[in-house]
Scaffold this motif. Structure first.
Motif, PDB file in Angstrom:
ATOM      1  N   MET A   1     -28.908 -38.305  53.220  1.00 10.99           N
ATOM      2  CA  MET A   1     -28.074 -39.503  53.230  1.00 10.99           C
ATOM      3  C   MET A   1     -28.977 -40.723  53.083  1.00 10.99           C
ATOM      4  O   MET A   1     -29.987 -40.836  53.751  1.00 10.99           O
ATOM      5  N   ARG A   2     -28.576 -41.631  52.210  1.00 12.61           N
ATOM      6  CA  ARG A   2     -29.345 -42.867  52.049  1.00 12.61           C
ATOM      7  C   ARG A   2     -29.152 -43.766  53.271  1.00 12.61           C
ATOM      8  O   ARG A   2     -28.157 -43.662  53.971  1.00 12.61           O
ATOM      9  N   GLN A   3     -30.091 -44.634  53.497  1.00 12.35           N
ATOM     10  CA  GLN A   3     -30.018 -45.561  54.625  1.00 12.35           C
ATOM     11  C   GLN A   3     -28.957 -46.622  54.334  1.00 12.35           C
ATOM     12  O   GLN A   3     -29.045 -47.330  53.340  1.00 12.35           O
ATOM     13  N   PRO A   4     -27.921 -46.741  55.175  1.00 11.32           N
ATOM     14  CA  PRO A   4     -26.871 -47.751  54.936  1.00 11.32           C
ATOM     15  C   PRO A   4     -27.374 -49.160  55.246  1.00 11.32           C
ATOM     16  O   PRO A   4     -28.294 -49.335  56.054  1.00 11.32           O
ATOM     17  N   LEU A   5     -26.777 -50.142  54.602  1.00 16.73           N
ATOM     18  CA  LEU A   5     -27.086 -51.547  54.844  1.00 16.73           C
ATOM     19  C   LEU A   5     -26.084 -52.072  55.873  1.00 16.73           C
ATOM     20  O   LEU A   5     -24.961 -52.431  55.537  1.00 16.73           O
ATOM     21  N   LEU A   6     -26.476 -52.090  57.128  1.00 20.37           N
ATOM     22  CA  LEU A   6     -25.587 -52.501  58.225  1.00 20.37           C
ATOM     23  C   LEU A   6     -25.633 -54.020  58.354  1.00 20.37           C
ATOM     24  O   LEU A   6     -26.329 -54.579  59.201  1.00 20.37           O
ATOM     25  N   SER A   7     -24.872 -54.708  57.513  1.00 23.50           N
ATOM     26  CA  SER A   7     -24.969 -56.165  57.412  1.00 23.50           C
ATOM     27  C   SER A   7     -23.717 -56.911  57.874  1.00 23.50           C
ATOM     28  O   SER A   7     -23.671 -58.131  57.800  1.00 23.50           O
ATOM     29  N   ARG A   8     -22.708 -56.183  58.342  1.00 29.98           N
ATOM     30  CA  ARG A   8     -21.468 -56.837  58.764  1.00 29.98           C
ATOM     31  C   ARG A   8     -21.238 -56.584  60.244  1.00 29.98           C
ATOM     32  O   ARG A   8     -21.204 -55.443  60.689  1.00 29.98           O
ATOM     33  N   ARG A   9     -21.083 -57.672  60.996  1.00 31.11           N
ATOM     34  CA  ARG A   9     -20.846 -57.553  62.439  1.00 31.11           C
ATOM     35  C   ARG A   9     -19.358 -57.371  62.689  1.00 31.11           C
ATOM     36  O   ARG A   9     -18.543 -58.195  62.274  1.00 31.11           O
ATOM     37  N   MET A  10     -19.010 -56.284  63.379  1.00 28.38           N
ATOM     38  CA  MET A  10     -17.613 -55.967  63.660  1.00 28.38           C
ATOM     39  C   MET A  10     -17.445 -55.734  65.154  1.00 28.38           C
ATOM     40  O   MET A  10     -18.389 -55.344  65.841  1.00 28.38           O
ATOM     41  N   VAL A  11     -16.237 -55.962  65.639  1.00 28.92           N
ATOM     42  CA  VAL A  11     -15.919 -55.744  67.049  1.00 28.92           C
ATOM     43  C   VAL A  11     -15.116 -54.458  67.163  1.00 28.92           C
ATOM     44  O   VAL A  11     -14.085 -54.310  66.487  1.00 28.92           O
ATOM     45  N   LEU A  12     -15.588 -53.531  67.986  1.00 28.54           N
ATOM     46  CA  LEU A  12     -14.859 -52.299  68.262  1.00 28.54           C
ATOM     47  C   LEU A  12     -13.846 -52.589  69.355  1.00 28.54           C
ATOM     48  O   LEU A  12     -14.205 -53.137  70.404  1.00 28.54           O
ATOM     49  N   GLU A  13     -12.578 -52.245  69.112  1.00 25.80           N
ATOM     50  CA  GLU A  13     -11.516 -52.523  70.073  1.00 25.80           C
ATOM     51  C   GLU A  13     -10.723 -51.259  70.380  1.00 25.80           C
ATOM     52  O   GLU A  13     -10.556 -50.399  69.519  1.00 25.80           O
TER      53      GLU A  13
END
Length: 112
Positions: A1-13
């Motif tokens: 698996m390629r390394q994902p670009l984790l660039s979006r901040r999201m809130v887990l609810e």
């Protein structure tokens, strides 16, 4: 698996149900924490629902893994929020045996 670009901040609810005092309940969403994510579109469609057009987008959301039982590990039935955008989590899976990331199959619905 390629390394994902984790660039979006999201809130887990997660949803909670509280008594309304009349024998029923009121649902509300509680923030469990913030996650950095990569969001990729999978498919989309549009349909009419009660005389309103609804655009439905299925997304693949990749986040860092968390141990089973952790409040920071997404589960089906929870949601991810990015500002006013809401992504309902339909399923969560580990893409490989390294256990470094989780893939959330999510759906965003928007009135068209």
């Amino acid at each position: 698996m390629r390394q994902p670009l984790l660039s979006r901040r999201m809130v887990l609810e997660s949803v909670t149900r509280n008594s309304d005092g009349a024998g029923g309940f009121v649902e509300s969403w509680v923030a469990l924490g913030e996650l950095w994510a990569e969001v990729k579109p999978r498919s989309g469609s549009e349909r009419d629902r009660e005389d309103v057009g609804v655009s439905r987008l299925d997304m693949k959301v990749t986040v860092r893994a968390a141990p089973v039982g952790s409040s920071r590990r997404p589960e089906a039935g929870q949601r991810l929020r990015e500002g006013a955008r809401i992504f309902r989590i339909l399923a969560v899976m580990e893409p490989d045996l390294t256990g470094r990331y989780l893939i959330c199959l999510a759906r965003e619905e928007v009135a068209a």
